[in-house]
Design a protein around this motif. Structure first.
Motif: not given
Length: 328
Positions: A253-262, A282-286
Protein backbone atom coordinates in the motif's frame (compact mmCIF):
# COMPACT_ATOMS: atom_id res chain seq x y z
CA UNK A 1 28.43 -18.50 -7.08
CA UNK A 2 30.00 -18.46 -10.55
CA UNK A 3 33.46 -18.16 -9.00
CA UNK A 4 32.75 -21.19 -6.82
CA UNK A 5 31.59 -23.13 -9.88
CA UNK A 6 34.83 -22.17 -11.64
CA UNK A 7 36.93 -23.34 -8.69
CA UNK A 8 35.23 -26.75 -8.74
CA UNK A 9 35.47 -27.08 -12.52
CA UNK A 10 39.14 -26.12 -12.67
CA UNK A 11 40.00 -28.05 -9.49
CA UNK A 12 41.71 -24.91 -8.20
CA UNK A 13 40.59 -24.46 -4.61
CA UNK A 14 40.92 -21.70 -2.05
CA UNK A 15 42.12 -22.67 1.41
CA UNK A 16 38.85 -21.55 2.98
CA UNK A 17 35.22 -21.27 1.86
CA UNK A 18 32.15 -19.89 3.57
CA UNK A 19 28.76 -20.99 2.19
CA UNK A 20 25.96 -19.04 3.82
CA UNK A 21 22.44 -17.74 3.29
CA UNK A 22 18.75 -18.66 3.36
CA UNK A 23 18.57 -20.89 0.29
CA UNK A 24 19.28 -24.27 1.90
CA UNK A 25 18.79 -26.35 -1.25
CA UNK A 26 21.45 -24.55 -3.30
CA UNK A 27 23.77 -24.34 -0.31
CA UNK A 28 23.58 -28.11 0.23
CA UNK A 29 24.10 -28.76 -3.48
CA UNK A 30 27.34 -26.77 -3.50
CA UNK A 31 28.47 -28.17 -0.17
CA UNK A 32 28.09 -31.69 -1.58
CA UNK A 33 29.82 -30.71 -4.82
CA UNK A 34 32.75 -29.25 -2.88
CA UNK A 35 33.02 -32.37 -0.74
CA UNK A 36 33.03 -34.61 -3.81
CA UNK A 37 35.56 -32.43 -5.65
CA UNK A 38 37.91 -32.13 -2.67
CA UNK A 39 37.53 -35.73 -1.57
CA UNK A 40 36.57 -37.88 -4.60
CA UNK A 41 37.74 -41.10 -2.92
CA UNK A 42 35.77 -40.33 0.27
CA UNK A 43 38.96 -40.59 2.30
CA UNK A 44 37.79 -40.32 5.90
CA UNK A 45 41.33 -40.39 7.28
CA UNK A 46 42.09 -36.90 6.00
CA UNK A 47 38.59 -35.42 6.15
CA UNK A 48 36.64 -34.26 9.20
CA UNK A 49 33.24 -32.73 9.86
CA UNK A 50 32.38 -30.51 12.85
CA UNK A 51 28.76 -29.62 13.54
CA UNK A 52 27.11 -27.32 16.05
CA UNK A 53 27.88 -24.44 18.35
CA UNK A 54 29.93 -26.55 20.78
CA UNK A 55 32.74 -26.85 18.22
CA UNK A 56 36.04 -25.89 19.83
CA UNK A 57 38.19 -23.58 17.64
CA UNK A 58 41.37 -24.80 19.38
CA UNK A 59 40.65 -28.41 18.40
CA UNK A 60 39.93 -27.35 14.84
CA UNK A 61 43.29 -25.57 14.65
CA UNK A 62 45.08 -28.60 16.13
CA UNK A 63 43.58 -30.85 13.45
CA UNK A 64 44.33 -28.31 10.73
CA UNK A 65 47.99 -28.35 11.77
CA UNK A 66 48.14 -32.14 11.26
CA UNK A 67 49.66 -33.05 7.89
CA UNK A 68 47.47 -35.23 5.65
CA UNK A 69 48.36 -38.92 5.66
CA UNK A 70 49.37 -40.10 2.15
CA UNK A 71 47.05 -37.54 0.55
CA UNK A 72 47.29 -34.17 -1.19
CA UNK A 73 45.13 -32.26 1.25
CA UNK A 74 43.35 -32.26 4.58
CA UNK A 75 39.69 -31.24 4.46
CA UNK A 76 37.68 -29.81 7.34
CA UNK A 77 33.96 -29.07 6.99
CA UNK A 78 32.33 -27.01 9.75
CA UNK A 79 28.53 -26.57 9.85
CA UNK A 80 26.40 -24.17 11.91
CA UNK A 81 29.18 -23.49 14.39
CA UNK A 82 28.13 -19.91 15.11
CA UNK A 83 31.72 -18.77 14.54
CA UNK A 84 30.45 -15.99 12.27
CA UNK A 85 28.08 -14.50 14.85
CA UNK A 86 29.65 -15.32 18.20
CA UNK A 87 33.10 -14.99 19.73
CA UNK A 88 35.68 -17.28 18.14
CA UNK A 89 39.10 -17.27 19.73
CA UNK A 90 42.20 -17.87 17.61
CA UNK A 91 40.54 -18.96 14.38
CA UNK A 92 40.24 -15.53 12.68
CA UNK A 93 43.99 -14.99 13.06
CA UNK A 94 44.71 -18.54 11.88
CA UNK A 95 42.80 -17.93 8.61
CA UNK A 96 45.67 -15.71 7.44
CA UNK A 97 48.22 -18.52 7.77
CA UNK A 98 46.42 -21.66 6.61
CA UNK A 99 48.84 -24.35 5.40
CA UNK A 100 48.88 -25.14 1.69
CA UNK A 101 47.56 -28.68 2.18
CA UNK A 102 44.41 -27.50 4.00
CA UNK A 103 40.92 -26.65 2.78
CA UNK A 104 38.32 -25.51 5.32
CA UNK A 105 34.65 -25.21 4.36
CA UNK A 106 32.24 -23.37 6.64
CA UNK A 107 28.47 -23.77 6.12
CA UNK A 108 26.24 -21.33 7.99
CA UNK A 109 22.68 -20.05 7.69
CA UNK A 110 23.37 -16.69 9.29
CA UNK A 111 26.54 -14.66 9.45
CA UNK A 112 27.51 -11.23 10.71
CA UNK A 113 29.55 -9.57 7.97
CA UNK A 114 31.14 -7.36 10.61
CA UNK A 115 32.56 -10.37 12.44
CA UNK A 116 36.29 -11.07 12.41
CA UNK A 117 35.69 -14.57 11.04
CA UNK A 118 33.69 -13.32 8.06
CA UNK A 119 36.31 -10.72 7.22
CA UNK A 120 39.10 -13.28 7.60
CA UNK A 121 37.48 -15.87 5.30
CA UNK A 122 36.42 -13.23 2.79
CA UNK A 123 39.99 -11.92 2.65
CA UNK A 124 41.86 -15.23 2.61
CA UNK A 125 39.34 -17.50 0.90
CA UNK A 126 35.92 -17.20 -0.69
CA UNK A 127 32.58 -16.27 0.91
CA UNK A 128 29.52 -17.25 -1.15
CA UNK A 129 25.99 -16.12 -0.25
CA UNK A 130 23.01 -18.25 -1.28
CA UNK A 131 19.98 -15.96 -1.43
CA UNK A 132 16.35 -16.79 -2.10
CA UNK A 133 16.02 -16.97 -5.88
CA UNK A 134 13.85 -14.66 -7.97
CA UNK A 135 10.62 -15.80 -9.61
CA UNK A 136 12.29 -15.67 -13.04
CA UNK A 137 15.29 -17.75 -11.90
CA UNK A 138 13.03 -20.35 -10.28
CA UNK A 139 10.87 -20.55 -13.42
CA UNK A 140 13.96 -21.14 -15.59
CA UNK A 141 15.17 -23.82 -13.20
CA UNK A 142 11.81 -25.62 -13.24
CA UNK A 143 11.62 -25.37 -17.03
CA UNK A 144 15.08 -26.93 -17.29
CA UNK A 145 14.00 -29.90 -15.16
CA UNK A 146 10.76 -30.31 -17.14
CA UNK A 147 12.66 -30.17 -20.45
CA UNK A 148 14.84 -33.10 -19.37
CA UNK A 149 11.62 -35.04 -18.63
CA UNK A 150 10.07 -34.01 -21.99
CA UNK A 151 7.36 -32.02 -20.22
CA UNK A 152 5.93 -28.58 -20.95
CA UNK A 153 3.99 -26.01 -18.92
CA UNK A 154 2.32 -22.70 -19.77
CA UNK A 155 3.50 -19.47 -18.20
CA UNK A 156 0.21 -19.09 -16.34
CA UNK A 157 0.41 -22.60 -14.89
CA UNK A 158 4.07 -22.09 -13.96
CA UNK A 159 2.96 -19.08 -11.92
CA UNK A 160 0.24 -21.18 -10.27
CA UNK A 161 2.78 -23.89 -9.42
CA UNK A 162 5.25 -21.43 -7.87
CA UNK A 163 2.46 -19.68 -5.97
CA UNK A 164 1.63 -23.00 -4.29
CA UNK A 165 5.22 -24.03 -3.57
CA UNK A 166 6.79 -20.72 -2.56
CA UNK A 167 10.46 -19.93 -3.19
CA UNK A 168 12.10 -22.74 -1.21
CA UNK A 169 13.95 -24.77 -3.84
CA UNK A 170 13.89 -27.96 -1.80
CA UNK A 171 10.09 -27.79 -1.58
CA UNK A 172 9.84 -26.94 -5.29
CA UNK A 173 12.00 -29.95 -6.18
CA UNK A 174 9.84 -32.28 -4.05
CA UNK A 175 6.53 -30.96 -5.44
CA UNK A 176 7.88 -31.02 -9.00
CA UNK A 177 8.95 -34.65 -8.66
CA UNK A 178 5.43 -35.55 -7.48
CA UNK A 179 3.94 -33.63 -10.38
CA UNK A 180 6.16 -35.27 -13.01
CA UNK A 181 5.29 -38.74 -11.69
CA UNK A 182 1.58 -37.86 -11.64
CA UNK A 183 1.77 -36.66 -15.27
CA UNK A 184 3.93 -39.56 -16.44
CA UNK A 185 1.77 -40.19 -19.52
CA UNK A 186 1.13 -36.53 -20.31
CA UNK A 187 3.39 -34.09 -22.14
CA UNK A 188 1.70 -31.00 -20.69
CA UNK A 189 1.67 -30.21 -16.98
CA UNK A 190 -1.91 -29.01 -16.57
CA UNK A 191 -3.56 -26.64 -14.10
CA UNK A 192 -5.78 -29.47 -12.85
CA UNK A 193 -2.74 -31.66 -12.18
CA UNK A 194 -1.07 -28.86 -10.22
CA UNK A 195 -4.18 -28.34 -8.09
CA UNK A 196 -4.66 -32.08 -7.59
CA UNK A 197 -1.16 -33.13 -6.61
CA UNK A 198 0.71 -30.18 -5.09
CA UNK A 199 0.22 -29.21 -1.46
CA UNK A 200 -0.55 -25.55 -0.82
CA UNK A 201 1.55 -23.33 1.42
CA UNK A 202 0.16 -22.37 4.79
CA UNK A 203 0.90 -18.74 3.86
CA UNK A 204 -1.57 -19.03 0.95
CA UNK A 205 -4.29 -20.28 3.28
CA UNK A 206 -3.60 -17.37 5.63
CA UNK A 207 -3.86 -14.93 2.72
CA UNK A 208 -7.21 -16.46 1.69
CA UNK A 209 -8.36 -15.97 5.29
CA UNK A 210 -7.32 -12.31 5.18
CA UNK A 211 -9.14 -11.91 1.86
CA UNK A 212 -12.28 -13.29 3.52
CA UNK A 213 -11.77 -10.88 6.45
CA UNK A 214 -11.40 -7.97 4.03
CA UNK A 215 -14.60 -8.99 2.22
CA UNK A 216 -16.44 -9.05 5.60
CA UNK A 217 -17.10 -12.77 5.19
CA UNK A 218 -16.75 -13.53 8.87
CA UNK A 219 -18.11 -17.08 8.72
CA UNK A 220 -15.72 -18.08 5.94
CA UNK A 221 -12.73 -16.54 7.75
CA UNK A 222 -13.59 -18.29 11.02
CA UNK A 223 -14.21 -21.61 9.25
CA UNK A 224 -10.79 -21.34 7.62
CA UNK A 225 -9.23 -20.64 11.02
CA UNK A 226 -10.94 -23.65 12.59
CA UNK A 227 -9.79 -25.81 9.66
CA UNK A 228 -6.18 -24.78 10.35
CA UNK A 229 -6.60 -25.61 14.03
CA UNK A 230 -8.01 -29.02 13.04
CA UNK A 231 -4.82 -29.55 11.00
CA UNK A 232 -2.85 -28.96 14.24
CA UNK A 233 -1.44 -25.60 13.16
CA UNK A 234 -0.36 -23.71 16.34
CA UNK A 235 -2.42 -20.54 16.93
CA UNK A 236 0.78 -18.56 17.56
CA UNK A 237 2.13 -19.53 14.15
CA UNK A 238 -1.19 -18.53 12.57
CA UNK A 239 -1.05 -15.22 14.42
CA UNK A 240 2.54 -14.64 13.27
CA UNK A 241 1.61 -15.33 9.63
CA UNK A 242 -1.45 -13.08 9.79
CA UNK A 243 0.78 -10.29 11.12
CA UNK A 244 3.31 -10.98 8.35
CA UNK A 245 0.61 -10.83 5.66
CA UNK A 246 -0.79 -7.56 7.00
CA UNK A 247 2.73 -6.14 7.07
CA UNK A 248 3.13 -7.13 3.40
CA UNK A 249 -0.18 -5.43 2.59
CA UNK A 250 1.07 -2.30 4.37
CA UNK A 251 4.35 -2.33 2.41
CA UNK A 252 2.50 -2.75 -0.88
CA UNK A 253 0.00 0.00 0.00
CA UNK A 254 2.78 2.44 0.92
CA UNK A 255 4.79 1.73 -2.25
CA UNK A 256 1.69 1.95 -4.44
CA UNK A 257 0.92 5.33 -2.81
CA UNK A 258 4.35 6.47 -4.03
CA UNK A 259 3.23 5.79 -7.59
CA UNK A 260 5.11 2.51 -8.06
CA UNK A 261 3.80 -0.16 -10.42
CA UNK A 262 3.53 -3.87 -9.70
CA UNK A 263 7.03 -4.77 -10.89
CA UNK A 264 8.63 -1.88 -9.00
CA UNK A 265 6.78 -2.85 -5.81
CA UNK A 266 7.89 -6.48 -6.16
CA UNK A 267 11.53 -5.47 -6.63
CA UNK A 268 11.50 -2.91 -3.80
CA UNK A 269 9.72 -5.19 -1.30
CA UNK A 270 11.58 -8.35 -2.33
CA UNK A 271 8.35 -10.15 -3.21
CA UNK A 272 7.33 -12.42 -6.07
CA UNK A 273 5.38 -10.67 -8.83
CA UNK A 274 2.29 -12.84 -8.40
CA UNK A 275 2.29 -12.13 -4.65
CA UNK A 276 2.05 -8.40 -5.34
CA UNK A 277 -0.56 -8.90 -8.06
CA UNK A 278 -2.79 -10.92 -5.73
CA UNK A 279 -2.27 -8.62 -2.76
CA UNK A 280 -2.85 -5.27 -4.50
CA UNK A 281 -6.67 -5.58 -4.75
CA UNK A 282 -6.82 -6.53 -1.05
CA UNK A 283 -4.50 -3.68 -0.01
CA UNK A 284 -6.65 -1.17 -1.93
CA UNK A 285 -9.63 -1.99 0.30
CA UNK A 286 -7.76 -0.66 3.35
CA UNK A 287 -6.62 2.82 4.19
CA UNK A 288 -2.98 3.33 5.14
CA UNK A 289 -3.91 4.27 8.74
CA UNK A 290 -6.15 1.19 8.91
CA UNK A 291 -3.32 -1.13 7.86
CA UNK A 292 -0.86 0.50 10.26
CA UNK A 293 -3.36 0.11 13.08
CA UNK A 294 -3.91 -3.56 12.19
CA UNK A 295 -0.16 -4.29 12.18
CA UNK A 296 0.29 -2.54 15.53
CA UNK A 297 -2.64 -4.41 17.06
CA UNK A 298 -1.30 -7.75 15.84
CA UNK A 299 2.05 -7.00 17.50
CA UNK A 300 0.27 -6.03 20.74
CA UNK A 301 -1.83 -9.19 20.61
CA UNK A 302 1.27 -11.36 20.20
CA UNK A 303 2.78 -9.67 23.28
CA UNK A 304 -0.41 -10.22 25.28
CA UNK A 305 -0.50 -13.92 24.36
CA UNK A 306 3.15 -14.41 25.31
CA UNK A 307 2.57 -12.70 28.65
CA UNK A 308 -0.45 -14.93 29.36
CA UNK A 309 -3.02 -12.13 29.38
CA UNK A 310 -5.09 -13.75 26.63
CA UNK A 311 -5.32 -17.39 25.37
CA UNK A 312 -3.63 -17.96 22.00
CA UNK A 313 -6.61 -19.60 20.28
CA UNK A 314 -9.03 -16.92 21.43
CA UNK A 315 -6.68 -14.09 20.42
CA UNK A 316 -6.84 -14.98 16.72
CA UNK A 317 -10.59 -15.57 16.90
CA UNK A 318 -11.17 -12.10 18.37
CA UNK A 319 -9.01 -10.46 15.69
CA UNK A 320 -10.94 -12.21 12.92
CA UNK A 321 -14.27 -11.15 14.42
CA UNK A 322 -13.10 -7.54 14.82
CA UNK A 323 -11.60 -7.03 11.38
CA UNK A 324 -14.27 -8.93 9.46
CA UNK A 325 -17.05 -6.96 11.11
CA UNK A 326 -15.98 -3.29 11.00
CA UNK A 327 -14.67 -0.79 8.49
CA UNK A 328 -11.20 -1.41 7.12
Amino acid sequence: MKELQADIKKQEFKRAYLLYGEEEYLKKQYKDRLWQALNPDNNTMNAAVYTGKDTDPAKVIDLAETMPFFAERRIIFLEETGFFKNKCEGLPEYMAELPEYLCMVFVEKEVDKRSRMYKAVNKNGRAVEFKKQTEQTLARWVLGILKKENKKITGQDMELFLSRTGTDMSRIATELEKLICYCADEEIISRDAILDITSELLENKIFDMIRAITERNQKKALDMYYDLLALKEPPMRILFLIARQYNILLQIKELAAQGMGQNEIAAKAGLQGFVVRNALPVARKYSLPGLREAVEELVRTETEVKSGRIPDTLSVELLIVKYSGGAA
